[in-house]
Design a protein around this motif. Structure first.
Motif, PDB file in Angstrom:
ATOM      1  N   ILE A  65       0.849  -1.205   0.000  1.00  0.00           N
ATOM      2  CA  ILE A  65       0.000   0.000   0.000  1.00  0.00           C
ATOM      3  C   ILE A  65       0.876   1.243   0.000  1.00  0.00           C
ATOM      4  N   LYS A  66       1.966   1.227   0.733  1.00  0.00           N
ATOM      5  CA  LYS A  66       2.866   2.379   0.746  1.00  0.00           C
ATOM      6  C   LYS A  66       3.491   2.596  -0.630  1.00  0.00           C
ATOM      7  N   ASP A  67       3.833   1.517  -1.326  1.00  0.00           N
ATOM      8  CA  ASP A  67       4.422   1.637  -2.655  1.00  0.00           C
ATOM      9  C   ASP A  67       3.418   2.167  -3.679  1.00  0.00           C
ATOM     10  N   ILE A  68       2.143   1.817  -3.530  1.00  0.00           N
ATOM     11  CA  ILE A  68       1.114   2.260  -4.465  1.00  0.00           C
ATOM     12  C   ILE A  68       0.760   3.723  -4.226  1.00  0.00           C
ATOM     13  N   GLN A  69       0.779   4.156  -2.992  1.00  0.00           N
ATOM     14  CA  GLN A  69       0.421   5.532  -2.677  1.00  0.00           C
ATOM     15  C   GLN A  69       1.431   6.488  -3.292  1.00  0.00           C
ATOM     16  N   PRO A  70       0.949   7.678  -3.729  1.00  0.00           N
ATOM     17  CA  PRO A  70       1.844   8.654  -4.353  1.00  0.00           C
ATOM     18  C   PRO A  70       2.928   9.114  -3.388  1.00  0.00           C
ATOM     19  N   LYS A  71       4.076   9.418  -3.974  1.00  0.00           N
ATOM     20  CA  LYS A  71       5.228   9.823  -3.178  1.00  0.00           C
ATOM     21  C   LYS A  71       5.148  11.288  -2.737  1.00  0.00           C
ATOM     22  N   SER A  72       4.532  12.152  -3.589  1.00  0.00           N
ATOM     23  CA  SER A  72       4.522  13.570  -3.238  1.00  0.00           C
ATOM     24  C   SER A  72       3.093  14.061  -3.044  1.00  0.00           C
ATOM     25  N   GLU A  73       3.019  15.246  -2.504  1.00  0.00           N
ATOM     26  CA  GLU A  73       1.714  15.863  -2.230  1.00  0.00           C
ATOM     27  C   GLU A  73       1.003  16.253  -3.526  1.00  0.00           C
TER      28      GLU A  73
ATOM     29  N   ILE B 217      -3.357  15.532  -7.550  1.00  0.00           N
ATOM     30  CA  ILE B 217      -3.756  15.194  -8.914  1.00  0.00           C
ATOM     31  C   ILE B 217      -4.651  13.968  -8.902  1.00  0.00           C
ATOM     32  N   GLN B 218      -4.251  12.985  -8.129  1.00  0.00           N
ATOM     33  CA  GLN B 218      -5.042  11.763  -8.059  1.00  0.00           C
ATOM     34  C   GLN B 218      -6.404  12.033  -7.427  1.00  0.00           C
ATOM     35  N   LYS B 219      -6.445  12.949  -6.478  1.00  0.00           N
ATOM     36  CA  LYS B 219      -7.702  13.205  -5.769  1.00  0.00           C
ATOM     37  C   LYS B 219      -8.666  14.042  -6.592  1.00  0.00           C
TER      38      LYS B 219
ATOM     39  N   TYR C 166     -15.852  12.588 -11.721  1.00  0.00           N
ATOM     40  CA  TYR C 166     -16.697  13.733 -12.074  1.00  0.00           C
ATOM     41  C   TYR C 166     -15.920  14.754 -12.908  1.00  0.00           C
ATOM     42  N   THR C 167     -14.685  14.989 -12.571  1.00  0.00           N
ATOM     43  CA  THR C 167     -13.852  15.919 -13.328  1.00  0.00           C
ATOM     44  C   THR C 167     -13.622  15.399 -14.744  1.00  0.00           C
TER      45      THR C 167
END
Length: 119
Positions: free
Chosen positions: A7-15, A20-22, A28-29
């Protein structure tokens, strides 16, 4: 490897990647963006088609104005012609080569080949 490490590897490294992912990759976007692209370029009432039709409307309005002025000019000429007998006679003589009884009309036509040679 444990599940936490995956899960840590899949999660984005930067804010920024997380934002962007969110927001950008939100369903909807993406749907709104696809809708706007469709409406601007592909729909039969798209912005491009409406702009082209507005150009045609402008062209036809210019033609309408031209024909209105021509109509007014011809209407004034017609009224002048119908109300004045001498104007009517002058118009008939000039355009239809009409003549009075016992009168001869001579029509002079310039020879265009002779004029072209003298130039």
């Amino acid at each position: 490897m444990s599940a936490k490490n995956l899960i840590k590897d899949i999660q984005p490294k930067s804010e920024t990647l997380r934002l962007i992912q969110k927001y950008v990759l939100n369903k909807y976007t993406i749907t709104i963006a696809l809708f706007l692209v469709w409406m601007v370029f592909f729909d039969k009432t798209s912005f491009l088609v409406i702009n082209e039709l507005n150009g045609e409307i402008g062209k036809y309005e210019e033609q309408l104005q031209y024909y209105k002025t021509e109509y007014e000019k011809n209407d004034a000429f017609y009224k002048k012609l119908m109300n004045n007998k001498s104007e009517k006679e002058k118009y008939a003589r000039e355009n239809y080569f009409m003549k009075k009884p016992n009168e001869e009309i001579f029509i002079l036509v310039a020879d265009s080949t002779h004029i072209a040679k003298n130039k």
